[in-house]
Scaffold this motif. Structure first.
Motif, PDB file in Angstrom:
ATOM      1  N   ASP A 218       0.861  -1.170   0.000  1.00 38.72           N
ATOM      2  CA  ASP A 218       0.000   0.000   0.000  1.00 38.72           C
ATOM      3  C   ASP A 218       0.908   1.234   0.000  1.00 38.72           C
ATOM      4  O   ASP A 218       1.444   1.620   1.024  1.00 38.72           O
ATOM      5  CB  ASP A 218      -0.904  -0.025   1.238  1.00 38.72           C
ATOM      6  CG  ASP A 218      -1.867   1.136   1.283  1.00 38.72           C
ATOM      7  OD1 ASP A 218      -1.781   2.023   0.405  1.00 38.72           O
ATOM      8  OD2 ASP A 218      -2.715   1.171   2.191  1.00 38.72           O
ATOM      9  N   ASP A 264      -2.572   0.719  -4.219  1.00 38.67           N
ATOM     10  CA  ASP A 264      -1.849  -0.524  -3.939  1.00 38.67           C
ATOM     11  C   ASP A 264      -1.112  -0.906  -5.218  1.00 38.67           C
ATOM     12  O   ASP A 264      -1.739  -1.123  -6.254  1.00 38.67           O
ATOM     13  CB  ASP A 264      -2.818  -1.640  -3.539  1.00 38.67           C
ATOM     14  CG  ASP A 264      -3.594  -1.298  -2.284  1.00 38.67           C
ATOM     15  OD1 ASP A 264      -3.023  -1.394  -1.186  1.00 38.67           O
ATOM     16  OD2 ASP A 264      -4.781  -0.924  -2.413  1.00 38.67           O
ATOM     17  N   HIS A 294      -9.569  -2.273   0.694  1.00 39.31           N
ATOM     18  CA  HIS A 294      -8.630  -2.492  -0.404  1.00 39.31           C
ATOM     19  C   HIS A 294      -8.931  -3.851  -1.029  1.00 39.31           C
ATOM     20  O   HIS A 294      -9.441  -4.744  -0.358  1.00 39.31           O
ATOM     21  CB  HIS A 294      -7.179  -2.495   0.092  1.00 39.31           C
ATOM     22  CG  HIS A 294      -6.720  -1.195   0.661  1.00 39.31           C
ATOM     23  ND1 HIS A 294      -5.797  -0.383   0.031  1.00 39.31           N
ATOM     24  CD2 HIS A 294      -7.045  -0.561   1.822  1.00 39.31           C
ATOM     25  CE1 HIS A 294      -5.572   0.690   0.781  1.00 39.31           C
ATOM     26  NE2 HIS A 294      -6.321   0.605   1.869  1.00 39.31           N
TER      27      HIS A 294
END
Length: 303
Positions: A218, A264, A294
């Motif tokens: 990330d 990401d 995410h």
């Protein structure tokens, strides 16, 4: 039902030597040595050891579903972020299938969460890897320079993967400062800007080394935006292997309609970039619950 979309695209001190490889049958050994290596990254959003804890409190059913995503992903290595501890990791990474490595930074979690979970307490958010059993690796010291002396900032986890019969690949799992997603005006940008020379120092050292390398995690930055200053800083081609490849270049995320650019990322050096031939993003069926804010992303690279 989880759907996958595949996009086909044309010298440190070793702390430990881990994950000794068990004997394989000749047929299994041949298959393991010739199939592409699949590497993934997933920020798991406050993954906790216990049910109902953290800024994204979960039930046993949620953990079971997340393990199902990992099983379906079937990656050889998953770089993860925001995992409380080894016990939390074991709830989603089957200990019979994966060895888990986590940063040693204890962190200093404090305060309460915001939004709908304001009554919940913040928990540790750690970085690490889950490596498929049977794949050997060496672990190096954590990249603590990324912390800038602040216990709240994450270090990087640094390993060299040594798959049977294949060229080694050095991997770094990171979770950079949040809040400076683009430009340089946001308050968090001063911190992210200070982290960049630390990351670039790691890149330059790895680029001068003998093994291809990949950074996963990330980044909290939209590196794929045209003219991004952070990408320009690290992708300078000096040394030559620091000519980097952004795996999601030219691709928009489709997993979560709230986002139009990835934060990401999987970033490959010149050598690994030449071996990459696929990028994919986990997607959910319409109406299906998202188990993190995410979505997992992955690449495949040749042996």
């Amino acid at each position: 039902m989880i759907a996958f979309r595949h996009f086909l695209l044309s010298a440190s001190l070793v702390l430990t030597g881990c994950a000794a490889q068990p004997p394989l049958s000749p047929e299994a050994a041949t298959s393991a040595e010739t199939r592409p290596l699949k590497l993934a990254s997933w920020n798991m959003e406050f993954l906790a050891e216990k049910d109902g804890v953290g800024c994204e409190p979960r039930t046993e059913a949620d953990y079971a579903a997340m393990r199902g995503i990992i099983d379906h992903l079937d990656a050889d290595v998953i770089a993860f972020q925001e995992v409380e501890n080894l016990a939390a990791a074991a709830r989603v990474f089957d200990p019979a299938r994966y060895d888990v490595i986590m940063e040693q930074r204890p962190g200093a979690p404090s305060g309460t969460c915001g939004g709908k979970n304001a009554a919940q307490s913040v928990i540790r958010q750690a970085v690490g890897f889950a490596v498929r059993k049977g794949i050997a690796f060496d672990r190096y010291p954590d990249v603590t320079s990324l912390m800038l002396g602040n216990a709240q900032l994450r270090s990087g986890v640094d390993i060299t993967l040594r798959p049977r019969g294949r060229a080694p690949v050095r991997l770094l799992s990171i979770h950079l400062k949040s809040g400076c997603f683009a430009g340089s005006e946001a308050k968090a940008c001063s911190v992210l800007t200070q982290q960049m020379p630390m990351l670039e120092a790691w890149i330059d050292t790895a680029a001068a080394g003998p093994d291809r390398f990949i950074i996963l995690g990330d980044w909290n930055r939209r590196l794929g935006l045209a003219g991004d200053s952070v990408w320009a800083e690290i992708d300078d081609g000096e040394p030559a292997n620091a000519d980097l490849r952004l795996a999601d270049e030219g691709i928009q995320p489709e997993c979560d309609p709230r986002y139009t650019s990835f934060i990401d990322h999987i970033v490959l050096d010149r050598r690994a970039g030449g071996d990459m031939h696929g990028f994919s993003e986990v997607r959910y069926a319409p109406g299906e619950k998202h188990y993190s804010d995410h979505c997992p992303v992955s690449v495949t690279i040749e042996p």
